[in-house]
Enzyme design. Structure first.
Site, PDB file in Angstrom:
ATOM      1  N   SER A 125       0.811  -1.045  -0.093  1.00 54.18           N
ATOM      2  CA  SER A 125      -0.168   0.028   0.057  1.00 54.18           C
ATOM      3  C   SER A 125       1.079   1.328  -0.022  1.00 54.18           C
ATOM      4  O   SER A 125       1.910   1.163   0.555  1.00 54.18           O
ATOM      5  CB  SER A 125      -1.078   0.103   1.119  1.00 54.18           C
ATOM      6  OG  SER A 125      -1.417   1.262   1.509  1.00 54.18           O
ATOM      7  N   TYR A 141      -0.144  -0.344  10.502  1.00 55.93           N
ATOM      8  CA  TYR A 141      -0.582  -0.848   9.315  1.00 55.93           C
ATOM      9  C   TYR A 141       0.614  -0.222   8.321  1.00 55.93           C
ATOM     10  O   TYR A 141       1.002  -1.316   7.508  1.00 55.93           O
ATOM     11  CB  TYR A 141      -1.994  -0.044   8.575  1.00 55.93           C
ATOM     12  CG  TYR A 141      -2.086  -0.454   7.392  1.00 55.93           C
ATOM     13  CD1 TYR A 141      -2.704  -1.883   7.161  1.00 55.93           C
ATOM     14  CD2 TYR A 141      -2.423   0.643   6.488  1.00 55.93           C
ATOM     15  CE1 TYR A 141      -2.921  -2.072   5.672  1.00 55.93           C
ATOM     16  CE2 TYR A 141      -2.715   0.195   5.162  1.00 55.93           C
ATOM     17  CZ  TYR A 141      -2.883  -0.996   4.755  1.00 55.93           C
ATOM     18  OH  TYR A 141      -3.465  -1.325   3.512  1.00 55.93           O
TER      19      TYR A 141
END
Length: 308
Positions: free
Chosen positions: A158, A184
């Protein structure tokens, strides 16, 4: 190394990327194949003729998706198998039960920005799921990947990786305050570092490993996010979202396109290799995610953790 470019753009779909590509005889595993871009990744691979196994937590949901993909593609070689990435026994069982060569492994599943959660080992859950689970799966399936002779591993990362590298001094937030987004981001940097190290270690086996940013896609991945939060509302409203079919495009490029033959250890976005120039939160790959020393350190640490 020159940057890899393709005829495709951020608007391209997975089906368009694999149009005319024949994957007959190739066997693929897609983790998280029962939701989000995992579904469309599996569908495009199946449409190109691959045998596809959906590695999922929810077998009922996986069976429904497999049936739908068979209906839409005519490919009956769709299978479903249980996999809980945060459970070492589940990961080992999946790898042990796999028979024969494996040509494509798409490490697609993940969790994002969840409240603090720990595995029974005490590991931070996002790192355990997004990185350690997929790492253990790839290592467990390495003999099958090597047996294929020309396998590909796809590591779904990501743009969030830009925000934080791997904090080797406190990976599991045992001392620093827990921040769901930093956790994350750390796990997504780990996904890129895995690709960098696997590309080096497993090159003699003919295994290509690349990482990617799929783009922003509305899916269950955002289930832990309060989109009414004033700090996020404006960002989400203006974000250039993609459809799931567009979000899966870069994954299937790396999984099955001949345009990536011989390419390994790189990071892609919008169906092209990413620039080294970073636009925070949007595009580009951060240098910390491509650091070969960090990649080697993470690999050795991951082996140690999974061996405990």
């Amino acid at each position: 190394m020159s940057r890899i470019t393709t005829p495709f753009t951020r608007e391209s779909t997975a089906a368009e990327v694999l149009a005319g590509v024949d994957l007959t005889g190739r066997r693929a595993v897609v983790t998280g194949g029962a939701s989000g871009i995992g579904v469309e990744t599996a569908r495009a691979l199946a449409a190109a003729g691959a045998e596809v196994t959906l590695a999922v937590r929810n077998l009922e949901a996986g069976e429904k998706v497999a049936a739908d993909i068979t209906t839409t593609t005519g490919n009956k070689s769709l299978y479903v198998a249980p996999l809980e990435l945060a459970d070492r026994a589940s990961v080992r069982a999946f790898a042990t039960n796999w028979q024969g060569p494996l040509h494509i492994l798409v490490n697609n599943a993940g969790v994002m920005a969840e409240p603090l959660n720990r595995t029974p080992e005490g590991w931070e859950h996002q790192f355990a799921t997004n990185h350690l689970g997929h790492f253990g799966l790839a290592v467990g399936l390495h003999p099958a990947l090597a047996a294929a002779g020309d396998a590909r591993i796809v590591s779904v990362s990501s743009s969030a990786h830009q925000r934080a590298g791997v904090d080797f001094d406190d990976i599991h937030f045992e001392r620093r305050p827990y921040d769901p987004w930093v956790a994350y981001s750390q796990s997504k940097s780990a996904n890129v570092l895995f690709a960098v190290e696997a590309a080096k270690r497993w090159a003699p086996d003919g295994i290509l490993t690349n990482a990617l940013m799929p783009g922003g896609i509305r899916s269950a991945l955002q289930r832990h996010i309060d989109e009414e939060d004033p700090a996020l509302k404006a960002t989400f409203a203006s974000f250039p979202w993609k459809s799931t079919e567009q979000g899966a495009a870069t994954s299937v490029l790396l999984a099955g396109s001949p345009l990536i033959d011989g390419v390994s250890g790189r990071y892609f976005e919008d169906v092209n290799e990413a620039e080294r120039t970073v636009v925070p939160g949007m595009s580009g790959v951060a240098e910390h995610a491509l650091d070969p020393a960090a990649a080697t350190r993470l690999w050795e640490l991951s082996l140690d953790l999974l061996a405990e």
